[in-house]
Design a protein around this motif. Structure first.
Motif, PDB file in Angstrom:
ATOM      1  N   LYS A 124      -7.140  -4.859 -22.453  1.00 29.67           N
ATOM      2  CA  LYS A 124      -5.601  -4.227 -23.151  1.00 29.67           C
ATOM      3  C   LYS A 124      -5.481  -4.999 -24.596  1.00 29.67           C
ATOM      4  N   ALA A 125      -5.008  -4.073 -24.787  1.00 30.60           N
ATOM      5  CA  ALA A 125      -4.036  -5.110 -26.510  1.00 30.60           C
ATOM      6  C   ALA A 125      -3.180  -5.174 -25.616  1.00 30.60           C
ATOM      7  N   ARG A 126      -2.463  -7.374 -25.942  1.00 28.95           N
ATOM      8  CA  ARG A 126      -1.383  -7.869 -26.002  1.00 28.95           C
ATOM      9  C   ARG A 126      -0.078  -8.009 -27.040  1.00 28.95           C
ATOM     10  N   CYS A 164      -0.419  -3.309 -13.299  1.00 28.40           N
ATOM     11  CA  CYS A 164       0.340  -2.893 -14.063  1.00 28.40           C
ATOM     12  C   CYS A 164      -0.610  -2.949 -15.202  1.00 28.40           C
ATOM     13  N   ALA A 165      -1.745  -3.798 -15.339  1.00 25.93           N
ATOM     14  CA  ALA A 165      -2.211  -3.910 -16.840  1.00 25.93           C
ATOM     15  C   ALA A 165      -2.994  -3.024 -16.421  1.00 25.93           C
ATOM     16  N   ALA A 166      -3.897  -2.033 -14.938  1.00 30.89           N
ATOM     17  CA  ALA A 166      -4.836  -1.307 -15.063  1.00 30.89           C
ATOM     18  C   ALA A 166      -4.523   0.003 -15.542  1.00 30.89           C
ATOM     19  N   ASN A 167      -2.892   0.061 -14.963  1.00 30.17           N
ATOM     20  CA  ASN A 167      -1.740   1.857 -15.146  1.00 30.17           C
ATOM     21  C   ASN A 167      -1.895   1.622 -16.314  1.00 30.17           C
ATOM     22  N   ASP A 168      -1.773   0.478 -17.191  1.00 31.54           N
ATOM     23  CA  ASP A 168      -0.575   0.806 -18.497  1.00 31.54           C
ATOM     24  C   ASP A 168       0.962   1.218 -18.160  1.00 31.54           C
ATOM     25  N   PHE A 169       1.472  -0.032 -16.769  1.00 36.31           N
ATOM     26  CA  PHE A 169       2.540   0.107 -16.730  1.00 36.31           C
ATOM     27  C   PHE A 169       3.693  -1.316 -17.372  1.00 36.31           C
ATOM     28  N   LEU A 170       4.512  -1.285 -17.310  1.00 36.74           N
ATOM     29  CA  LEU A 170       5.122  -2.697 -18.155  1.00 36.74           C
ATOM     30  C   LEU A 170       5.656  -3.176 -16.839  1.00 36.74           C
ATOM     31  N   GLU A 184       0.480  -0.974   0.273  1.00 38.67           N
ATOM     32  CA  GLU A 184       0.275  -0.370   0.140  1.00 38.67           C
ATOM     33  C   GLU A 184       0.777   1.355  -0.252  1.00 38.67           C
ATOM     34  N   LYS A 185       1.922   1.592   0.911  1.00 38.93           N
ATOM     35  CA  LYS A 185       2.587   2.614   0.908  1.00 38.93           C
ATOM     36  C   LYS A 185       3.620   2.668  -0.247  1.00 38.93           C
ATOM     37  N   HIS A 186       3.579   1.180  -1.587  1.00 39.47           N
ATOM     38  CA  HIS A 186       4.794   1.662  -2.173  1.00 39.47           C
ATOM     39  C   HIS A 186       3.372   2.627  -3.506  1.00 39.47           C
ATOM     40  N   ARG A 187       2.120   2.134  -3.678  1.00 43.96           N
ATOM     41  CA  ARG A 187       1.017   3.008  -4.634  1.00 43.96           C
ATOM     42  C   ARG A 187       0.773   3.768  -4.601  1.00 43.96           C
ATOM     43  N   GLU A 188       0.529   4.120  -3.396  1.00 40.99           N
ATOM     44  CA  GLU A 188       0.435   6.009  -2.233  1.00 40.99           C
ATOM     45  C   GLU A 188       2.356   6.438  -3.470  1.00 40.99           C
ATOM     46  N   GLY A 189       3.119   5.713  -3.054  1.00 37.07           N
ATOM     47  CA  GLY A 189       4.982   6.875  -3.320  1.00 37.07           C
ATOM     48  C   GLY A 189       4.187   6.390  -5.287  1.00 37.07           C
ATOM     49  N   VAL A 190       3.960   5.581  -5.423  1.00 37.70           N
ATOM     50  CA  VAL A 190       4.381   5.878  -7.481  1.00 37.70           C
ATOM     51  C   VAL A 190       3.255   7.051  -7.787  1.00 37.70           C
ATOM     52  N   GLU A 191       1.776   6.886  -6.645  1.00 35.66           N
ATOM     53  CA  GLU A 191       1.166   8.192  -7.036  1.00 35.66           C
ATOM     54  C   GLU A 191       1.438   9.087  -6.858  1.00 35.66           C
ATOM     55  N   LEU A 192       1.570   9.615  -5.961  1.00 35.90           N
ATOM     56  CA  LEU A 192       2.666  11.147  -5.910  1.00 35.90           C
ATOM     57  C   LEU A 192       3.380  11.590  -6.609  1.00 35.90           C
ATOM     58  N   PRO A 234       8.623   6.797 -18.670  1.00 34.46           N
ATOM     59  CA  PRO A 234       8.033   5.220 -19.149  1.00 34.46           C
ATOM     60  C   PRO A 234       8.129   4.774 -17.221  1.00 34.46           C
ATOM     61  N   VAL A 235       7.136   4.049 -17.210  1.00 28.51           N
ATOM     62  CA  VAL A 235       7.054   3.641 -15.955  1.00 28.51           C
ATOM     63  C   VAL A 235       7.004   2.309 -16.293  1.00 28.51           C
ATOM     64  N   TRP A 236       7.803   1.349 -15.378  1.00 28.42           N
ATOM     65  CA  TRP A 236       8.125   0.050 -15.444  1.00 28.42           C
ATOM     66  C   TRP A 236       7.604  -0.320 -13.644  1.00 28.42           C
ATOM     67  N   ILE A 237       7.527  -1.898 -14.112  1.00 24.27           N
ATOM     68  CA  ILE A 237       7.321  -2.336 -12.278  1.00 24.27           C
ATOM     69  C   ILE A 237       7.827  -3.678 -12.186  1.00 24.27           C
ATOM     70  N   PRO A 238       9.134  -3.721 -12.171  1.00 31.96           N
ATOM     71  CA  PRO A 238       9.622  -4.848 -11.136  1.00 31.96           C
ATOM     72  C   PRO A 238       9.086  -5.339 -10.458  1.00 31.96           C
ATOM     73  N   GLY A 239       9.459  -7.207 -10.809  1.00 26.72           N
ATOM     74  CA  GLY A 239       8.250  -7.941  -9.850  1.00 26.72           C
ATOM     75  C   GLY A 239       8.772  -9.624  -9.904  1.00 26.72           C
ATOM     76  N   GLY A 240       8.204 -10.226  -9.261  1.00 26.20           N
ATOM     77  CA  GLY A 240       7.976 -11.414  -9.153  1.00 26.20           C
ATOM     78  C   GLY A 240       7.496 -12.369 -10.379  1.00 26.20           C
ATOM     79  N   SER A 241       6.192 -12.717  -9.376  1.00 20.58           N
ATOM     80  CA  SER A 241       4.942 -12.970  -9.998  1.00 20.58           C
ATOM     81  C   SER A 241       3.993 -12.956  -8.272  1.00 20.58           C
ATOM     82  N   SER A 242       3.766 -11.944  -8.451  1.00 17.33           N
ATOM     83  CA  SER A 242       3.061 -11.766  -7.913  1.00 17.33           C
ATOM     84  C   SER A 242       1.214 -11.942  -8.679  1.00 17.33           C
ATOM     85  N   PRO A 243       0.279 -12.249  -8.450  1.00 19.60           N
ATOM     86  CA  PRO A 243      -1.067 -11.616  -8.962  1.00 19.60           C
ATOM     87  C   PRO A 243      -1.084 -10.030  -9.341  1.00 19.60           C
ATOM     88  N   GLU A 244      -1.422  -9.910  -8.001  1.00 19.85           N
ATOM     89  CA  GLU A 244      -1.580  -8.433  -7.725  1.00 19.85           C
ATOM     90  C   GLU A 244      -0.873  -7.869  -8.311  1.00 19.85           C
TER      91      GLU A 244
END
Length: 394
Positions: free
Chosen positions: A243-245, A209-215, A150-158, A194-204
């Protein structure tokens, strides 16, 4: 397909009995006993030379990242390295993978520093915002793992609001409250990098990423064959979001070692690969999976994960696609398989790893650029890449 040269900047001089004497390469491996600052001077110079060399031989981007209290990666501040590269490179994009915004109080500091880098580099920055590995975020930096996401997403929003707002504004979040948000300078790229979100394999993360058009940049070390499950999950999230694949919505990190023949590649790279996996990824479960770090869905995926890579044999690492080591033909075939099964348009090439010398890294980089990249660049040529810096004025 685009190629970015990814550096972890590991410490290559851990003793042979490190795994027996220390429970982790992260968090509590004693720096006073294990790290030599004089050696660090040479390493930083070599590592920056390697990144600048990647720019010179034609890589599309160079990647830096953030880790703390670790011999796995000597880069607690990716922005410092990116600043050096902004002056030491001329063409490659600066892929900052990235700034862990949840570790910055206030996160507007990230907006300022990335804007500085974008202006300094002439508009070449990719802004990566990882949630943060638990070893870095929860243990080394003391962020509550329960509220980390939650803190991460608030920080990205800011950060994104700070870049887009036309006037100073007040921000009243759960974790950050600011009466005035008004960062100077502003990024050169318009409306933003451009915004990229690095991650492992969390469904969230896939849904976010899909909802916000982030890579979505999959930085798992599970091997590209096992990674199909994660990328399938991400592409399903893209489809749910309507979104388009597009392959350029995704990136994947892969270790490569290229030589004139498969036998020569094994001789050159085997020891460095094994050091990278056995010492560099030596982390106990209590650091890797603290309570609250994963959601229920993420925990279920973690419970079904493949065997830990730190205990795999050389043959297992090759068979699983954890290490793609061989002749140009072998490496090209692996990339074609990776592209077909994962559908990713951005390949992050790990061409320095473990104990690999500067000379061997240069040779690996040059051979990859000369004998591999031209043969696979045409993959996904019919797709537009909206997740990459545009030339100024375009």
């Amino acid at each position: 397909m685009k190629f970015s040269w990814f550096h972890l900047m590991p410490y290559p001089d851990l003793p042979e009995d490190f795994r027996d004497r220390h429970r982790s390469v992260w968090v509590d491996a004693p720096a006073r006993a294990l790290y030599d600052p004089a050696r660090g001077v040479r390493l930083y110079r070599d590592y920056l030379d390697e990144l600048e060399h990647a720019d010179a031989v034609g890589f599309d981007g160079v990647c830096v990242n953030e880790h703390h209290a670790s011999a796995y990666g000597l880069m607690p501040s990716p922005n410092l390295m990116a600043a050096a590269l902004a002056r030491g490179t001329t063409r490659a994009k600066l892929v900052v993978l990235g700034d862990s915004v949840a570790l910055y109080d206030p996160p507007v500091r990230v907006a300022e520093e990335l804007a500085m880098l974008d202006v300094l580099s002439g508009g070449r920055v990719v802004a990566g915002f990882p949630v943060g590995l638990p070893m870095d975020a929860a243990f080394a930096m003391g962020v509550n793992p329960v509220t980390l996401r939650e803190k991460h997403r608030e920080g990205v929003e800011l950060v994104l609001r700070a870049w887009s707002a036309r006037e100073p504004f007040a921000f009243n979040g759960r974790f950050t409250q600011l009466r005035y948000v008004n960062p100077w300078p502003r990024p050169l790229q318009d409306p933003r990098p451009p915004v990229w979100i690095p991650g492992g394999s969390s469904p969230e993360t896939w849904d976010y990423c899909a909802a916000n058009d982030f890579l979505y940049a999959n930085l798992s070390y599970s091997g590209f064959r096992a990674a199909k499950s994660a990328l399938d999950g991400y592409w399903a999230a893209v489809e749910r979001a309507g979104k388009a694949r597009n392959p350029y919505r995704a990136a994947f990190l892969q270790l490569f070692g290229v030589a004139e023949s498969d036998a020569a590649a094994e001789k050159l790279y085997k020891d460095a690969v094994l050091y990278s996996y056995r010492s560099g990824l030596h982390v106990p479960p209590e650091f890797a999976l603290p309570p609250g770090y994963l959601t229920d869905a993420g925990a279920r995926r973690a419970a079904a994960a493949v065997a830990p890579t730190a205990t795999m044999s050389w043959e297992e690492l090759k068979a699983g696609g954890h290490a793609v080591v061989g002749s140009p033909d072998t490496v090209v075939a692996a990339i074609e398989e990776l592209a077909a099964t994962l559908g990713v348009g951005h390949l992050l090439a790990l061409l320095h790893f473990g104990t690999l010398s500067k000379e061997a890294t240069f040779a690996n980089t040059e051979l990859f650029a000369r004998e591999v990249m031209p043969r696979v660049r045409g993959l996904f040529k019919d797709h537009e890449d909206a997740w990459w810096p545009k030339e100024p004025g375009r």
